[in-house]
Design an enzyme around this catalytic site. Structure first.
Site, PDB file in Angstrom:
ATOM      1  N   LYS A 109      10.172  23.880 -49.720  1.00  0.00           N
ATOM      2  CA  LYS A 109       9.737  25.284 -49.791  1.00  0.00           C
ATOM      3  C   LYS A 109       9.126  25.567 -51.160  1.00  0.00           C
ATOM      4  O   LYS A 109       8.200  26.366 -51.288  1.00  0.00           O
ATOM      5  CB  LYS A 109      10.919  26.228 -49.529  1.00  0.00           C
ATOM      6  CG  LYS A 109      11.298  26.269 -48.062  1.00  0.00           C
ATOM      7  CD  LYS A 109      12.488  27.172 -47.818  1.00  0.00           C
ATOM      8  CE  LYS A 109      12.908  27.087 -46.358  1.00  0.00           C
ATOM      9  NZ  LYS A 109      14.039  27.936 -46.031  1.00  0.00           N
TER      10      LYS A 109
ATOM     11  N   ALA B 239       6.415  20.137 -28.988  1.00  0.00           N
ATOM     12  CA  ALA B 239       7.659  19.356 -29.117  1.00  0.00           C
ATOM     13  C   ALA B 239       8.899  20.224 -28.887  1.00  0.00           C
ATOM     14  O   ALA B 239       9.868  19.781 -28.265  1.00  0.00           O
ATOM     15  CB  ALA B 239       7.726  18.702 -30.499  1.00  0.00           C
TER      16      ALA B 239
ATOM     17  N   PHE C  45       5.568  26.368 -42.695  1.00  0.00           N
ATOM     18  CA  PHE C  45       6.999  26.633 -42.914  1.00  0.00           C
ATOM     19  C   PHE C  45       7.799  25.339 -42.908  1.00  0.00           C
ATOM     20  O   PHE C  45       7.303  24.285 -42.497  1.00  0.00           O
ATOM     21  CB  PHE C  45       7.574  27.658 -41.911  1.00  0.00           C
ATOM     22  CG  PHE C  45       7.505  27.249 -40.463  1.00  0.00           C
ATOM     23  CD1 PHE C  45       8.495  26.486 -39.873  1.00  0.00           C
ATOM     24  CD2 PHE C  45       6.437  27.656 -39.667  1.00  0.00           C
ATOM     25  CE1 PHE C  45       8.439  26.126 -38.532  1.00  0.00           C
ATOM     26  CE2 PHE C  45       6.361  27.302 -38.322  1.00  0.00           C
ATOM     27  CZ  PHE C  45       7.375  26.535 -37.767  1.00  0.00           C
TER      28      PHE C  45
ATOM     29  N   SER D 273      25.266  15.372 -30.503  1.00  0.00           N
ATOM     30  CA  SER D 273      23.993  14.624 -30.457  1.00  0.00           C
ATOM     31  C   SER D 273      24.123  13.287 -31.162  1.00  0.00           C
ATOM     32  O   SER D 273      23.506  12.298 -30.740  1.00  0.00           O
ATOM     33  CB  SER D 273      22.875  15.381 -31.155  1.00  0.00           C
ATOM     34  OG  SER D 273      22.674  16.604 -30.601  1.00  0.00           O
TER      35      SER D 273
ATOM     36  N   HIS E 292      11.412  19.517 -25.918  1.00  0.00           N
ATOM     37  CA  HIS E 292      12.807  19.274 -26.286  1.00  0.00           C
ATOM     38  C   HIS E 292      13.739  20.149 -25.442  1.00  0.00           C
ATOM     39  O   HIS E 292      14.749  19.676 -24.925  1.00  0.00           O
ATOM     40  CB  HIS E 292      12.972  19.566 -27.782  1.00  0.00           C
ATOM     41  CG  HIS E 292      14.251  19.065 -28.358  1.00  0.00           C
ATOM     42  ND1 HIS E 292      15.382  19.830 -28.383  1.00  0.00           N
ATOM     43  CD2 HIS E 292      14.589  17.885 -28.927  1.00  0.00           C
ATOM     44  CE1 HIS E 292      16.356  19.134 -28.944  1.00  0.00           C
ATOM     45  NE2 HIS E 292      15.897  17.942 -29.284  1.00  0.00           N
TER      46      HIS E 292
ATOM     47  N   ARG F 185       6.482   6.520 -39.639  1.00  0.00           N
ATOM     48  CA  ARG F 185       6.041   6.353 -38.248  1.00  0.00           C
ATOM     49  C   ARG F 185       4.989   7.400 -37.953  1.00  0.00           C
ATOM     50  O   ARG F 185       5.274   8.595 -37.995  1.00  0.00           O
ATOM     51  CB  ARG F 185       7.219   6.540 -37.278  1.00  0.00           C
ATOM     52  CG  ARG F 185       8.267   5.482 -37.456  1.00  0.00           C
ATOM     53  CD  ARG F 185       9.372   5.633 -36.430  1.00  0.00           C
ATOM     54  NE  ARG F 185      10.549   4.983 -36.968  1.00  0.00           N
ATOM     55  CZ  ARG F 185      11.739   5.533 -37.095  1.00  0.00           C
ATOM     56  NH1 ARG F 185      11.956   6.740 -36.669  1.00  0.00           N
ATOM     57  NH2 ARG F 185      12.737   4.855 -37.626  1.00  0.00           N
TER      58      ARG F 185
ATOM     59  N   GLU G  71      15.398  12.051 -42.444  1.00  0.00           N
ATOM     60  CA  GLU G  71      14.088  11.987 -41.786  1.00  0.00           C
ATOM     61  C   GLU G  71      13.295  13.266 -42.069  1.00  0.00           C
ATOM     62  O   GLU G  71      13.819  14.367 -41.919  1.00  0.00           O
ATOM     63  CB  GLU G  71      14.260  11.825 -40.274  1.00  0.00           C
ATOM     64  CG  GLU G  71      12.922  11.715 -39.548  1.00  0.00           C
ATOM     65  CD  GLU G  71      13.073  11.508 -38.042  1.00  0.00           C
ATOM     66  OE1 GLU G  71      12.948  10.381 -37.580  1.00  0.00           O
ATOM     67  OE2 GLU G  71      13.334  12.504 -37.346  1.00  0.00           O
TER      68      GLU G  71
ATOM     69  N   ASP H  79      18.296  10.046 -38.508  1.00  0.00           N
ATOM     70  CA  ASP H  79      17.947  11.475 -38.524  1.00  0.00           C
ATOM     71  C   ASP H  79      19.175  12.385 -38.483  1.00  0.00           C
ATOM     72  O   ASP H  79      19.100  13.493 -37.967  1.00  0.00           O
ATOM     73  CB  ASP H  79      16.965  11.803 -37.387  1.00  0.00           C
ATOM     74  CG  ASP H  79      17.573  11.612 -36.015  1.00  0.00           C
ATOM     75  OD1 ASP H  79      18.591  10.903 -35.902  1.00  0.00           O
ATOM     76  OD2 ASP H  79      17.040  12.183 -35.048  1.00  0.00           O
TER      77      ASP H  79
HETATM   78  P1  0O2 Z   1      16.878  16.130 -32.188  1.00  0.00           P
HETATM   79  O1  0O2 Z   1      17.567  17.053 -31.256  1.00  0.00           O
HETATM   80  O2  0O2 Z   1      15.493  16.555 -32.522  1.00  0.00           O
HETATM   81  O3  0O2 Z   1      17.721  15.818 -33.364  1.00  0.00           O
HETATM   82  P2  0O2 Z   1      14.099   8.031 -30.316  1.00  0.00           P
HETATM   83  O4  0O2 Z   1      15.237   9.023 -30.426  1.00  0.00           O
HETATM   84  O5  0O2 Z   1      14.497   6.728 -29.734  1.00  0.00           O
HETATM   85  O6  0O2 Z   1      12.884   8.639 -29.665  1.00  0.00           O
HETATM   86  P3  0O2 Z   1      14.218   7.219 -33.122  1.00  0.00           P
HETATM   87  O7  0O2 Z   1      14.083   5.737 -33.204  1.00  0.00           O
HETATM   88  O8  0O2 Z   1      15.554   7.786 -33.419  1.00  0.00           O
HETATM   89  O9  0O2 Z   1      13.594   7.731 -31.743  1.00  0.00           O
HETATM   90  O10 0O2 Z   1      13.278   7.836 -34.163  1.00  0.00           O
HETATM   91  P4  0O2 Z   1      12.032   8.735 -33.976  1.00  0.00           P
HETATM   92  O11 0O2 Z   1      11.070   8.160 -33.010  1.00  0.00           O
HETATM   93  O12 0O2 Z   1      11.564   8.934 -35.373  1.00  0.00           O
HETATM   94  O13 0O2 Z   1      12.568  10.075 -33.300  1.00  0.00           O
HETATM   95  C1  0O2 Z   1      13.586  10.853 -33.794  1.00  0.00           C
HETATM   96  C2  0O2 Z   1      13.325  12.324 -33.569  1.00  0.00           C
HETATM   97  O14 0O2 Z   1      11.926  12.572 -33.380  1.00  0.00           O
HETATM   98  C3  0O2 Z   1      13.966  12.907 -32.340  1.00  0.00           C
HETATM   99  O15 0O2 Z   1      15.287  13.231 -32.576  1.00  0.00           O
HETATM  100  C4  0O2 Z   1      13.109  14.147 -32.106  1.00  0.00           C
HETATM  101  O16 0O2 Z   1      13.406  15.171 -33.047  1.00  0.00           O
HETATM  102  C5  0O2 Z   1      11.741  13.612 -32.418  1.00  0.00           C
HETATM  103  N1  0O2 Z   1      11.129  13.041 -31.207  1.00  0.00           N
HETATM  104  C6  0O2 Z   1      10.839  11.749 -30.991  1.00  0.00           C
HETATM  105  N2  0O2 Z   1      10.269  11.591 -29.790  1.00  0.00           N
HETATM  106  C7  0O2 Z   1      10.177  12.810 -29.239  1.00  0.00           C
HETATM  107  C8  0O2 Z   1       9.654  13.310 -27.974  1.00  0.00           C
HETATM  108  O17 0O2 Z   1       9.140  12.577 -27.114  1.00  0.00           O
HETATM  109  N3  0O2 Z   1       9.751  14.658 -27.774  1.00  0.00           N
HETATM  110  C9  0O2 Z   1      10.293  15.511 -28.687  1.00  0.00           C
HETATM  111  N4  0O2 Z   1      10.340  16.804 -28.382  1.00  0.00           N
HETATM  112  N5  0O2 Z   1      10.801  15.064 -29.862  1.00  0.00           N
HETATM  113  C10 0O2 Z   1      10.741  13.744 -30.132  1.00  0.00           C
HETATM  114  P5  0O2 Z   1      16.322  13.387 -31.374  1.00  0.00           P
HETATM  115  O18 0O2 Z   1      17.492  12.542 -31.681  1.00  0.00           O
HETATM  116  O19 0O2 Z   1      15.664  13.154 -30.063  1.00  0.00           O
HETATM  117  O20 0O2 Z   1      16.787  14.833 -31.311  1.00  0.00           O
END
Ligand code: 0O2
Length: 206
Positions: free
Chosen positions: A22, A149, A39, A49, A153, A103, A137, A70
């Site tokens: 910020k 997204a 933001f 989770s 989600h 990534r 992350e 993450d």
């Molecule tokens: P939350 O509720 O956001 O905390 P993976 O979980 O296998 O896809 P990885 O290896 O953990 O992926 O890492 P990556 O790809 O960096 O993704 C981590 C986070 O990126 C996810 O956390 C989401 O926040 C976001 N993300 C990745 N792919 C998608 C998608 O297809 N759609 C949406 N909406 N978000 C995505 P979490 O754990 O899913 O959940």
């Protein structure tokens, strides 16, 4: 497992990163009347989770801190795609954390249609027991990518990751529309920014 104690340094990482990001936003506004950062938000992953992701990815308990990257997550939302790469460059050159992985889901969008830029960082926090290096992350995306997204989600949550085919194809079309929106806005970026500068300058005079 004492989750409160385990998550405490992650909470600190999220709070510190939110302040710093910020701060970047404010500096941009003071210096140029325009910020590439729209933001900033952040969260510590909820325990349910964390457990779900560990099961899904078969991460053993003793690998949680390294493999679940993450638990601490911050998000930077920008107006334009170019702004994302500007922020990425600036984050790479900072000395208060180390970028350990990147990534680019913008150049390589996910099959779901997801686009965003992810940076995994190693961030030092001071605890009462000394310095601790935490993994976090940073997700950097445009407003359009964030809109898509966030909605996807919610649908994943609703359908427990089993989104019906018909809804999936609508989401793919929506992802394409979000991509087109980013493309079109990029083409008139200079004009939009000029208008915003004028607006900010006039507001300051009031
Ligand atoms: P939350 O509720 O956001 O905390 P993976 O979980 O296998 O896809 P990885 O290896 O953990 O992926 O890492 P990556 O790809 O960096 O993704 C981590 C986070 O990126 C996810 O956390 C989401 O926040 C976001 N993300 C990745 N792919 C998608 C998608 O297809 N759609 C949406 N909406 N978000 C995505 P979490 O754990 O899913 O959940």
């Amino acid at each position: 497992m004492d989750w409160k104690t385990f998550l405490a340094p992650y909470t600190q990482v999220v709070e510190e990163l939110k302040i710093k990001l910020k701060g970047m936003r404010e500096q941009f506004e003071y210096d140029s009347n325009h910020s590439p950062i729209e933001f900033v938000m952040g969260r510590v992953k909820p325990v349910a989770s964390i457990k779900e992701k560990m099961n899904r990815k078969r991460i053993p308990h003793d690998r949680m801190e390294t493999d679940l990257q993450d638990i601490a997550g911050v998000r930077v939302v920008c107006q334009f795609v170019d702004d994302i790469y500007d922020i990425v460059e600036r984050l790479r050159s900072r000395n208060d954390f180390e970028v350990i992985e990147e990534r680019d889901y913008i150049q390589n969008k996910k099959s779901s249609g997801y686009r965003s830029y992810h940076m995994i960082i190693r961030y030092p926090v001071e605890t009462i027991y000394g310095e601790k290096h935490m993994i976090a992350e940073i997700q950097i995306r445009t407003l359009a990518m964030n809109f898509w997204a966030t909605n996807e989600h919610s649908l994943n949550y609703k359908y427990e990751n089993q989104i019906p085919k018909e809804v999936q194809s609508r989401l793919k079309r929506a992802a394409e529309a979000a991509f087109q929106l980013d493309e079109e806005m990029s083409k008139i970026k200079d004009e939009i920014q000029e208008a915003q500068r004028v607006f900010h300058t006039n507001k300051r005079k009031d």
